[in-house]
Design an enzyme around this catalytic site. Sequence first.
Site, mmCIF file in Angstrom:
data_model
loop_
_atom_site.group_PDB
_atom_site.id
_atom_site.type_symbol
_atom_site.label_atom_id
_atom_site.label_comp_id
_atom_site.label_asym_id
_atom_site.label_seq_id
_atom_site.Cartn_x
_atom_site.Cartn_y
_atom_site.Cartn_z
ATOM 1 N N SER A 125 30.336 42.782 46.724
ATOM 2 C CA SER A 125 29.304 41.814 46.349
ATOM 3 C C SER A 125 28.128 41.833 47.319
ATOM 4 O O SER A 125 28.266 42.185 48.495
ATOM 5 C CB SER A 125 29.896 40.402 46.319
ATOM 6 O OG SER A 125 31.016 40.347 45.484
HETATM 7 N N1 SAH Z 1 35.379 40.776 47.159
HETATM 8 C C1 SAH Z 1 35.330 42.159 46.828
HETATM 9 C C2 SAH Z 1 34.657 42.332 45.503
HETATM 10 C C3 SAH Z 1 35.401 43.304 44.669
HETATM 11 S S1 SAH Z 1 34.862 43.458 43.009
HETATM 12 C C4 SAH Z 1 34.671 42.945 47.935
HETATM 13 O O1 SAH Z 1 34.158 42.338 48.874
HETATM 14 O O2 SAH Z 1 34.717 44.172 47.896
HETATM 15 C C5 SAH Z 1 36.123 42.611 42.145
HETATM 16 C C6 SAH Z 1 37.511 43.120 42.298
HETATM 17 O O3 SAH Z 1 38.341 42.354 41.433
HETATM 18 C C7 SAH Z 1 37.726 44.580 41.928
HETATM 19 O O4 SAH Z 1 38.299 45.253 43.014
HETATM 20 C C8 SAH Z 1 38.686 44.511 40.736
HETATM 21 O O5 SAH Z 1 39.606 45.581 40.694
HETATM 22 C C9 SAH Z 1 39.381 43.189 40.977
HETATM 23 N N2 SAH Z 1 39.995 42.576 39.791
HETATM 24 C C10 SAH Z 1 39.562 42.549 38.502
HETATM 25 N N3 SAH Z 1 40.411 41.860 37.720
HETATM 26 C C11 SAH Z 1 41.415 41.439 38.524
HETATM 27 C C12 SAH Z 1 42.606 40.696 38.300
HETATM 28 N N4 SAH Z 1 42.956 40.241 37.091
HETATM 29 N N5 SAH Z 1 43.406 40.447 39.361
HETATM 30 C C13 SAH Z 1 43.093 40.898 40.604
HETATM 31 N N6 SAH Z 1 41.991 41.624 40.877
HETATM 32 C C14 SAH Z 1 41.164 41.895 39.852
#
Ligand code: SAH
Length: 229
Positions: free
Chosen positions: A77
Amino acid sequence: MRFRVRKSRNKTHSVEENYAELRHKMVRKQIRERGIADSRVLEVMEKVPRHRFVESSFLSEAYSDHALPIADNQTISQPYIVALMTELLELQPGFKVLEIGTGCGYQTAVLAEIVGQVYTVEIIESLAIGAQSRLDMFGYRNVQLKIGNGYFGWQEHAPYDGILVAAAPKNIPDRLINQLANGGRLVLPIGDSDQELILIRKTDRGIKQTAITGVRFVPMTGGERVMDG
Ligand code: SAH
């Protein structure tokens, strides 16, 4: 104090000092000037080396004012959004926090710098493995990560003082509300192509919901229903 910037004796800046300068500028221009005022959030954003969490091909953009791609079509993000979501949780050092969507682990590290215990759930195994190794390398002993579907939260360690969701479901997952402590806060993006960041507060008298701002997150995958058979 897990990340110290080494001061070199000579006048040429070390690589880490250059990154520290970029980070300082990021906090001032992108975060403080946009209204984030929680001193703990500002301190931590100044401290956690975001460049160590991004893909090497995006190193030069690690402190830029936008989200960046990580593996598996996911994103890290935008710094401001990380700071905003963290501030909205009104964290205290003794808090227990659940994060859904570990991704590269950057937001996890930010949370782990502030609170006592972070539980984080990532649905993509390879991302979870990468994040775990980074978090281990930086010595975060107060983080527990599991590979799983965040729609179900992490019941075993509930209730949580704060829950942060980094992927967008279409509706607020009931189980996350259930796993929130009384007085706790949940911050999450809701929607499809048109998403809104929502803050939910759980009180004696029920749930209070506030729309914060328009956002753009990757969709939450995995589905809400338990599969039969
Ligand atoms: N906070 C993270 C943002 C990652 S983007 C950072 O700083 O890098 C969002 C993430 O949510 C992705 O890695 C994706 O694989 C995960 N995601 C999507 N659906 C999900 C679910 N149902 N349960 C757990 N993780 C999930």
